[in-house]
Each structure stands twice: as structure tokens, then as C-alpha cells.
Design an enzyme around this catalytic site. Structure first.
Site, short mmCIF file in Angstrom:
data_model
loop_
_atom_site.label_atom_id
_atom_site.label_comp_id
_atom_site.label_asym_id
_atom_site.label_seq_id
_atom_site.Cartn_x
_atom_site.Cartn_y
_atom_site.Cartn_z
N ASP A 109 -9.01 12.25 -2.05
CA ASP A 109 -8.40 12.04 -3.36
C ASP A 109 -7.54 10.78 -3.32
OD1 ASP A 109 -7.33 13.55 -6.07
OD2 ASP A 109 -5.73 12.46 -5.04
N GLU A 142 -11.92 11.26 -6.92
CA GLU A 142 -12.08 12.33 -5.93
C GLU A 142 -13.54 12.37 -5.46
OE1 GLU A 142 -9.28 16.03 -6.86
OE2 GLU A 142 -10.58 15.52 -8.53
#
Length: 409
Positions: free
Chosen positions: A9, A106
Site C-alpha cells: 500500500d 494497493e
């Protein structure tokens, strides 16, 4: 064989990319936000320095400025973020063939077959972090788990909050780390579901994990079982490259810059959205069978509006067909209230090669014309050929042509 999945992320992605692009902003509180004049003045991303002032994602611009008057406000540059995201994907693909883009910031990474090249999972996570930072200039946080859901929750609940930026959830620490968390920390539990679950006395993830699954199934069907499995860390879904390209539906949604009250004005936007959906369906060489129309009033709290769909007799990729179908839905279900947002999608997608031709209605010629118009737009811009109705005050096509995902390119 136990799997090893990473969820990588990007920290404050939009704001971090802006800081990398503008070094003068490095030591300043920066947020990326929409334009208040277009009803999109919402904080999309805040850098860690801005967050120290209490600025949060999804709050209004005026609320953020009240907390930190020195904020540097940047309008989004979506094409830049997509380009950087793609560069990060290429970095991750050096560590595994199995990289799944989950969102623009992500990505899942299955390193089961490559982890043996490194001493530990943490060492591999650090190497990935360092390479992204040295190449792109953006910090990352990495969750590790034996499946995607535990990697995701490890990242969201632990890696983002510790100094190393790396955390792991697995069978050995599931009960001690995950189960004490509040129920809304469970992946997939939103505001409404949280209320339902807490009303049942299920305040923590552990409460849900130990609740009889048959009672959850009785109330929510298969979705109840899915919740129970997530709470127990059970997820067998694979990391699949390019899942974002295998879509089940293609849609486009927009919030209008003002309330639309006249039927003719709303028709203009429905036509524009239909054309945009059809263009994207043609670009991927799909046909679609089900047209959905979503209408939202200006009474957000009352959730006044509808989401209805109609299945066609023959699959299509034509904006004209989508538009006509969407207007049928609109005329049937609209109750005359001011409209603030509209969305149209085409579902039950299939490759165009699977079409069953009809003797009585051959759309080939019309599709070829539409494809030719698409090519002109790709070469000269989306506004190179427009419907005359888009030049009316109600038209949004010219403004949308400057945006990606509702934000500036």
C-alpha cells in the site's frame, strides 16, 4: 502448502506523488482535493504532515483548512497517479509473476514461490519498500499473510501504524491481534453492517468469529458466511494478475455540478453517460446485455433515488441502445425530485466474438461508425466529435473530458 501474500500500500499516494513532483512542497502540509466549485471539494489524500494537524481523507476542504490554514491544496492529476501506479507494478513484477492491482495505490503480491530467495518475509518486504522509495520516492506499507484478506487487514490495522511499516497476520497471532479489534476493522464491514452487527452484540471481530455461522447464514445468506470466514482469516481466493481487466460490468457515474430538475436536462447527461459507457465497452471489444441506471436526489440523508436495470433482447455496444434503455428506466421510476447524481452501467459483458447474429437487426454498420468515431476521439480528444446537446448548459461532456475518475487528469 501455506501461501505468502503481500499487500503493498502506498502511503498517502496522491499527496506523496505531488510532493515528489514538487520538491518545494516537501516540508509543507499538503492535501490533494477536488474543486469546491464543482461540488468535489473533498480531501482525497493528505500527507503525513497534514494528518498531524488532524486533517482526514474524505472531509470537506473547508474543514481541513479550519484545522490547518497553512495547507497547500493541490488539485488531483489522475493520469500522473495512474502512470506512477503502473511503474510500481513493474517493480513488483520483478519479485513475482503474480501481481494483482487492487486499486491505484494497493497491489497484492503472491511471493510463495520466490520467498525462498530471501532470508525472511520481513527482509523481502524491506527490499520492496526500499526499491519503491529509491525509484519512485514514495513510502509504502506492507501487510503479510497466508491469504489476501489477512494481508490486507495486517496492512490496514498494523503496518500503517507501526514504525517499520510491515506487519504480519497468520494463524498463530490471529486471535491475539485481530480478534480484539472493533468489528468495523474487519475487511468488508461498512457503516450499515457495523450497526447491524453491534445491535446483535457483536462488537469485536472475535465476537463475530465465534458466532454460530448458521445464524449468520440464516440472516444474510452466503454473505453471512463470508463475513464469518473473514473474521476467522479464511480466504482461498488467488492473486490473479490483471483482474482489473476482466470486468463483469462497465459503468460511469457522476455527481452533477448543480441540481437538475428538468427532464430534458437530465436526458442530456444520460445520453452523455451512455455514450461514454459504450465507448469503453467497445474499447475492450465487449458486448453487454443489462443496462442499469442509478439516480440520486439532492436529499442524500433520505437516500432518495433508485437503481434499476433492464435486460436487452440482444447484447450491445451502442450508446444509442444504452441511452434509449436508460431513458425508459428513468421515465418509469423518476418521481420528479431534483437530481444530484447519475450513473449508468452495462453488465453481463461478453466478448464480441460470441455474438449470435440476427437476420432482422444487424447492428454491424452502426458499430463500425461508432468505432470510427472512437478512433477520431482517441486521436484528437474526446470533444473532437460531440452530440449537439452537449453544448447546452446541461451538458457535462466537455468538463468530463478534462478528468479521469471524476478528477483532473
Amino acid at each position: 502448502m501455506s501461501r505468502t501474500i503481500f499487500l503493498v500500500d502506498m502511503q498517502s499516494f496522491y499527496a506523496s506523488v505531488e510532493k515528489v513532483s514538487h520538491p518545494a512542497l516537501q516540508n509543507k502540509p499538503v492535501i490533494v482535493a477536488g474543486d469546491p466549485k464543482q461540488r468535489s471539494g473533498i480531501v482525497l489524500a493528505a500527507c503525513p504532515l497534514a494528518k498531524k494537524f488532524g486533517v482526514k481523507t474524505a472531509e470537506s476542504l473547508w474543514e481541513a483548512k479550519a484545522k490547518c490554514p497553512e495547507l497547500e491544496v493541490i488539485q488531483p492529476h489522475m493520469s500522473l497517479y495512474l502512470k506512477v501506479s503502473y511503474e510500481i507494478t513493474k517493480i513488483l513484477e520483478q519479485y513475482s509473476d503474480l501481481v494483482e492491482v487492487y486499486s491505484v495505490d494497493e497491489q497484492f503480491l503472491d511471493v510463495t514461490n520466490t520467498i525462498h530467495l530471501f532470508k525472511t518475509k520481513e527482509q523481502l518486504a524491506k527490499q520492496i519498500h526500499d526499491e519503491i522509495f529509491e525509484t519512485i520516492g514514495v513510502e509504502s506499507r506492507i501487510g503479510i499473510g497466508p491469504n489476501k484478506v489477512l494481508a490486507k487487514m495486517a496492512c490496514d490495522n498494523f503496518a500503517k501504524k507501526n514504525r517499520t511499516g510491515v506487519a504480519e497476520l497468520n494463524e498463530s497471532n490471529l486471535k491475539s491481534l485481530l480478534w480484539p479489534l472493533p468489528i468495523n476493522a474487519l475487511f468488508g464491514v461498512g457503516g450499515r453492517m457495523r450497526v447491524h452487527l453491534t445491535n446483535m452484540g457483536l462488537h469485536t471481530i472475535g465476537n463475530l468469529a465465534q458466532y454460530p455461522v448458521k445464524w449468520l447464514q440464516k440472516r444474510w445468506g452466503i454473505n453471512g458466511e463470508v463475513l464469518w470466514r473473514l473474521a476467522n482469516g479464511i480466504d482461498q481466493s488467488p492473486v490473479v494478475p490483471r483482474t482489473h481487466q476482466t470486468q463483469k460490468a462497465i459503468g460511469h457515474h457522476m455527481t452533477l455540478p448543480r441540481d437538475y430538475e428538468a427532464r430534458e436536462d437530465i436526458y442530456v447527461v444520460i445520453k452523455e453517460l451512455s455514450e461514454e459507457v459504450a465507448r469503453r465497452v467497445r474499447k475492450q471489444n465487449y458486448l453487454g446485455l443489462t443496462v442499469s441506471l442509478q439516480v440520486q436526489s439532492n436529499r442524500f440523508k433520505e437516500k432518495l433515488g433508485f437503481n434499476r436495470q433492464l435486460t436487452l433482447r440482444e447484447p450491445t455496444q451502442l450508446g444509442r441502445v444504452i441511452n434509449e434503455t436508460a431513458k425508459v428506466l428513468f421515465d418509469k421510476y423518476w418521481l420528479g425530485y431534483p437530481v444530484r447524481a447519475l450513473g449508468i452501467s452495462l453488465a453481463q459483458l461478453m466478448p464480441k466474438t460470441e455474438r449470435q447474429l440476427s437476420f432482422f437487426d444487424d447492428p454491424t454498420e452502426e458499430e463500425q461508425l461508432a468505432i470510427m468515431i472512437d478512433r477520431i476521439r482517441e486521436r484528437y480528444g474526446l470533444t473532437a466529435i460531440m452530440n449537439a446537446s452537449s453544448l447546452l448548459d446541461a451538458g457535462q461532456a466537455r468538463i468530463r473530458a478534462t478528468k479521469i475518475g471524476g478528477h483532473n487528469r
